[in-house]
Design a protein around this motif. Structure first.
Motif, PDB file in Angstrom:
ATOM      1  N   PHE A 108      -4.408   1.977  -0.552  1.00  0.00           N
ATOM      2  CA  PHE A 108      -3.792   0.843  -1.019  1.00  0.00           C
ATOM      3  C   PHE A 108      -4.884  -0.356  -1.411  1.00  0.00           C
ATOM      4  CE2 PHE A 108      -2.016  -3.448  -0.636  1.00  0.00           C
ATOM      5  CZ  PHE A 108      -1.157  -3.397  -1.713  1.00  0.00           C
ATOM      6  N   LEU A 109      -5.745  -0.755  -0.335  1.00  0.00           N
ATOM      7  CA  LEU A 109      -7.069  -1.721  -0.937  1.00  0.00           C
ATOM      8  C   LEU A 109      -7.682  -1.241  -2.208  1.00  0.00           C
ATOM      9  CD1 LEU A 109      -7.966  -2.557   2.717  1.00  0.00           C
ATOM     10  CD2 LEU A 109      -6.601  -4.032   0.866  1.00  0.00           C
ATOM     11  N   PHE A 150      -6.692   0.616  -4.567  1.00  0.00           N
ATOM     12  CA  PHE A 150      -5.787   0.822  -5.882  1.00  0.00           C
ATOM     13  C   PHE A 150      -5.621  -0.623  -6.056  1.00  0.00           C
ATOM     14  CE2 PHE A 150      -1.615   0.081  -7.448  1.00  0.00           C
ATOM     15  CZ  PHE A 150      -1.488   0.921  -8.613  1.00  0.00           C
ATOM     16  N   ALA A 151      -5.315  -1.734  -5.047  1.00  0.00           N
ATOM     17  CA  ALA A 151      -4.888  -2.837  -5.400  1.00  0.00           C
ATOM     18  C   ALA A 151      -6.296  -3.692  -6.191  1.00  0.00           C
ATOM     19  CB  ALA A 151      -4.621  -3.696  -4.107  1.00  0.00           C
ATOM     20  N   PHE A 203      -6.547  -2.388  -9.524  1.00  0.00           N
ATOM     21  CA  PHE A 203      -5.414  -2.907 -10.410  1.00  0.00           C
ATOM     22  C   PHE A 203      -5.658  -4.259 -10.749  1.00  0.00           C
ATOM     23  CE2 PHE A 203      -1.314  -5.412 -10.565  1.00  0.00           C
ATOM     24  CZ  PHE A 203      -0.629  -4.640 -11.601  1.00  0.00           C
ATOM     25  N   LEU A 204      -6.003  -5.196  -9.790  1.00  0.00           N
ATOM     26  CA  LEU A 204      -6.445  -6.579 -10.280  1.00  0.00           C
ATOM     27  C   LEU A 204      -7.435  -6.814 -10.851  1.00  0.00           C
ATOM     28  CD1 LEU A 204      -5.773  -8.222  -6.522  1.00  0.00           C
ATOM     29  CD2 LEU A 204      -4.112  -8.225  -8.415  1.00  0.00           C
ATOM     30  N   ARG A 253      -6.383  -5.844 -14.610  1.00  0.00           N
ATOM     31  CA  ARG A 253      -5.537  -6.867 -15.083  1.00  0.00           C
ATOM     32  C   ARG A 253      -6.319  -7.972 -15.395  1.00  0.00           C
ATOM     33  NH1 ARG A 253       0.066  -8.386 -14.333  1.00  0.00           N
ATOM     34  NH2 ARG A 253       0.267 -10.599 -14.353  1.00  0.00           N
ATOM     35  N   GLY A 300      -1.710  -0.700 -14.006  1.00  0.00           N
ATOM     36  CA  GLY A 300      -1.353   0.255 -13.158  1.00  0.00           C
ATOM     37  C   GLY A 300      -2.042   1.674 -13.521  1.00  0.00           C
ATOM     38  N   ALA A 308      -5.388   1.705 -12.815  1.00  0.00           N
ATOM     39  CA  ALA A 308      -5.545   1.955 -11.291  1.00  0.00           C
ATOM     40  C   ALA A 308      -5.377   3.470 -10.784  1.00  0.00           C
ATOM     41  CB  ALA A 308      -4.908   0.999 -10.518  1.00  0.00           C
TER      42      ALA A 308
END
Length: 79
Positions: free
Chosen positions: A12-13, A15-16, A19-20, A23, A42, A45
């Motif tokens: 998850f980290l 991916f986040a 993603f950030l 973005r 998204g 990512a």
């Protein structure tokens, strides 16, 4: 905490973070607006984030990582 839980958090980290980062780059350098910014971020990512899997090899939980730029999964020894 089991290896599966650690792997879920690490995945998850990753991916986040991607993603950030995507973005931020899209907002500043692309001509996209509205809903397209998070959609494209998204997708980027999902494609770029590494995938972690836990398998039992000889009775021991072993973590493997697969990524877009690697041909096959590689074992991870730091977990």
């Amino acid at each position: 905490m089991t290896k599966s839980t650690k792997i879920l958090i690490i995945q998850f980290l990753c991916f986040a973070g991607i993603f950030l980062g995507a973005r931020f780059l899209i907002v500043h350098f692309a001509l996209l607006t509205g809903l397209w910014i998070p959609v494209v971020s998204g997708i980027a990512a999902i494609v770029l984030a590494p995938q972690f899997k836990v398998f039992k090899v000889d009775g021991v939980d072993t973590v493997f990582i697969a990524w877009l730029f690697s041909k096959k999964g590689k074992p991870v020894n730091w977990l």
